[in-house]
Scaffold this motif. Structure first.
Motif, short mmCIF file in Angstrom:
data_model
loop_
_atom_site.label_atom_id
_atom_site.label_comp_id
_atom_site.label_asym_id
_atom_site.label_seq_id
_atom_site.Cartn_x
_atom_site.Cartn_y
_atom_site.Cartn_z
N PRO A 73 84.70 33.55 -31.43
CA PRO A 73 84.86 33.70 -29.98
C PRO A 73 83.58 34.27 -29.40
CG PRO A 73 86.04 35.43 -31.14
CD PRO A 73 85.52 34.49 -32.18
N PHE A 74 83.12 33.74 -28.26
CA PHE A 74 81.94 34.33 -27.62
C PHE A 74 82.28 34.76 -26.21
CE2 PHE A 74 78.03 35.02 -25.56
CZ PHE A 74 77.23 35.54 -26.54
N LEU A 75 82.68 36.01 -26.09
CA LEU A 75 83.01 36.57 -24.77
C LEU A 75 82.45 37.98 -24.73
CD1 LEU A 75 86.81 35.69 -24.53
CD2 LEU A 75 85.10 34.92 -22.90
N VAL A 76 81.28 38.14 -24.17
CA VAL A 76 80.74 39.50 -24.08
C VAL A 76 81.30 40.17 -22.84
CG1 VAL A 76 78.65 40.90 -24.02
CG2 VAL A 76 78.66 38.78 -25.29
N THR A 77 81.49 39.35 -21.79
CA THR A 77 82.10 39.86 -20.55
C THR A 77 83.26 38.94 -20.21
OG1 THR A 77 80.52 38.49 -19.36
CG2 THR A 77 79.92 40.79 -19.64
N ASN A 78 83.90 39.16 -19.12
CA ASN A 78 84.99 38.30 -18.63
C ASN A 78 86.17 38.18 -19.60
OD1 ASN A 78 83.26 37.76 -16.55
ND2 ASN A 78 82.46 35.91 -17.50
N TYR A 79 86.45 39.22 -20.36
CA TYR A 79 87.64 39.17 -21.20
C TYR A 79 88.68 40.12 -20.60
CZ TYR A 79 85.39 43.39 -22.97
OH TYR A 79 84.79 44.61 -23.06
N LYS A 80 89.94 39.81 -20.87
CA LYS A 80 91.01 40.67 -20.32
C LYS A 80 91.38 41.75 -21.32
CE LYS A 80 93.18 37.44 -17.09
NZ LYS A 80 92.34 36.25 -17.27
N ASP A 81 91.52 41.35 -22.57
CA ASP A 81 91.99 42.27 -23.60
C ASP A 81 91.05 42.14 -24.80
OD1 ASP A 81 93.23 43.27 -25.90
OD2 ASP A 81 95.24 42.86 -25.14
N ALA A 82 90.23 43.17 -25.01
CA ALA A 82 89.19 43.08 -26.05
C ALA A 82 89.78 42.78 -27.42
CB ALA A 82 88.40 44.39 -26.10
N THR A 103 87.17 50.03 -27.98
CA THR A 103 86.98 50.38 -26.58
C THR A 103 85.52 50.51 -26.18
OG1 THR A 103 87.25 52.69 -27.23
CG2 THR A 103 89.19 51.58 -26.33
N HIS A 104 84.64 50.77 -27.16
CA HIS A 104 83.21 50.90 -26.86
C HIS A 104 82.46 49.76 -27.56
CE1 HIS A 104 79.29 52.60 -26.10
NE2 HIS A 104 79.02 52.58 -27.40
N GLN A 105 81.89 48.84 -26.77
CA GLN A 105 81.15 47.71 -27.34
C GLN A 105 82.04 46.82 -28.23
OE1 GLN A 105 78.30 47.38 -25.88
NE2 GLN A 105 76.69 48.40 -26.98
N PRO A 106 83.13 46.27 -27.67
CA PRO A 106 84.04 45.47 -28.51
C PRO A 106 83.42 44.22 -29.12
CG PRO A 106 84.71 45.41 -26.18
CD PRO A 106 83.65 46.45 -26.30
N TYR A 107 82.43 43.61 -28.44
CA TYR A 107 81.84 42.39 -29.03
C TYR A 107 81.07 42.72 -30.32
CZ TYR A 107 79.02 38.25 -29.83
OH TYR A 107 78.41 37.18 -30.44
#
Length: 353
Positions: A88-97, A161-165
């Protein structure tokens, strides 16, 4: 290994790097099995079918989903090499990390490697990880010898919660190593690229680097960029590294793949030198203090600003040069070529005086 005749599985066919890996394999005459999430979305893999038609290799597409157990079994039949690139590539625009980023990365790796464990022909697995799995925040550079990250470093500071990607990357890679150590039939090599730039084989590519360049072009960074640095590498070098990791019998462990470091301001200056002053490329680096004040409005949390701005980061890619024979392309040229392609593809609007 009868690598010339046995098919090679590449997961995540439509990815930016995966497309280059598949192109190289096809041009070398290999049979490539590759997976997509939806075989009906023909547009997303039309470029691969075109490359296959013009090369001596052959391409077989399979439908598979990272979150479905056994989903990769059929595609893997008879393969000796598996290159697992789907993520998965979602650094931003995610609802639930956890649901959107972390679980797909870890469960996806687990599902693919469970298929490997069921497929007796597999001898070598290559997993696309990331330099994000070697560090969490830029401030971590202060705890390194020689002021650079290398393959001995692991990201220990990211969390759900901190830097989930970055957390998803390090947890997926750790899962891969854990599963590899639990058996002795297949070997594992992990490729850990920096921020990937350079031409894409399709205009439909989604990647973190495209986001950065779009912000440079739409004026979002005209007032100034944060004091932040990126390791950068050309996509073709990353593809070369995957092929070496797959076929070189001496390849082992993890490989940082990075052609050098540039700050966001340096990236803006390079683009301005090449494309002229017409585009709203950033001209200034704003002080960290400004982001502490206004960062939250731009989506930067106070802790992110504190831990990631003002620390130049560097990566040691010597292992990849020595063991994989990678000769890195000039990262400034990759940056210019990438921006030019975004213009040509209409992803970034041409300047109209």
């Amino acid at each position: 290994m009868n690598t010339k005749t046995a098919p090679i599985l590449v997961t995540g066919a439509t990815g930016y790097i995966a497309s280059w890996v598949i192109k190289q394999l096809l041009e070398k005459g290999h049979t490539v099995h590759t997976t997509v999430r939806d075989l009906n979305k023909k547009k997303s893999f039309a470029h691969l079918e075109k490359i296959a038609a013009q090369s001596s290799g052959s391409l077989q597409l399979f439908q598979a989903n990272l979150l479905e157990a056994n989903s990769f079994d059929t595609a893997m039949q008879g393969c000796e090499i598996v290159i697992h690139m789907a993520s998965p590539f979602l650094v931003t625009n995610y609802k639930d990390a956890v649901k959107d980023i972390i679980e797909p990365a870890i469960i996806g790796t687990e599902n693919v490697l469970n298929s490997v464990n069921r497929t007796d022909s597999v001898r070598r697995v290559v997993v696309t990880s990331s330099i994000a799995s070697t560090y969490g925040d830029a401030i971590d550079i202060q705890h390194t010898a020689h002021n650079q990250f290398d393959e001995s470093h692991w990201n220990t500071t990211s969390s759900e919660t901190h830097q989930p990607y970055p957390y998803s990357k390090v947890m997926a890679e750790r899962k891969a190593w854990e599963m590899q150590k639990a058996q002795n039939r297949w070997s594992l090599v992990c490729v850990n690229p920096a921020l990937v730039l350079g031409p894409s084989l399709t205009a439909m590519t989604k990647s973190g680097s495209v986001e950065v360049l779009e912000q440079f072009a739409n004026g979002m960074t005209l007032a100034g960029v944060p004091p932040m640095w990126n390791g950068i590498v050309d996509v073709r070098d990353v593809a070369d590294a995957h092929l070496e990791a797959a076929f070189n019998p001496n390849a082992e462990g993890r490989y940082i793949i990075s052609g050098g470091t540039l700050s966001l301001l340096e990236m803006g200056q390079i683009l301005r030198r090449h494309f002229g002053p017409k585009f709203p490329f950033p001209r200034n680096q704003l002080p960290k203090a400004a982001f502490k004040l206004f960062g939250p409005l731009a989506g930067f949390s106070k802790s992110f600003v504190e831990l990631n701005m003002g620390y130049p980061i560097y990566f040691n890619a010597d292992k990849s040069k020595k063991e994989l024979g990678i000769h890195y392309r000039n990262i400034e040229a990759s940056l210019v070529e990438h921006f030019q392609q975004l213009l040509d593809d209409g992803v970034v609007k041409k300047y109209i005086p």
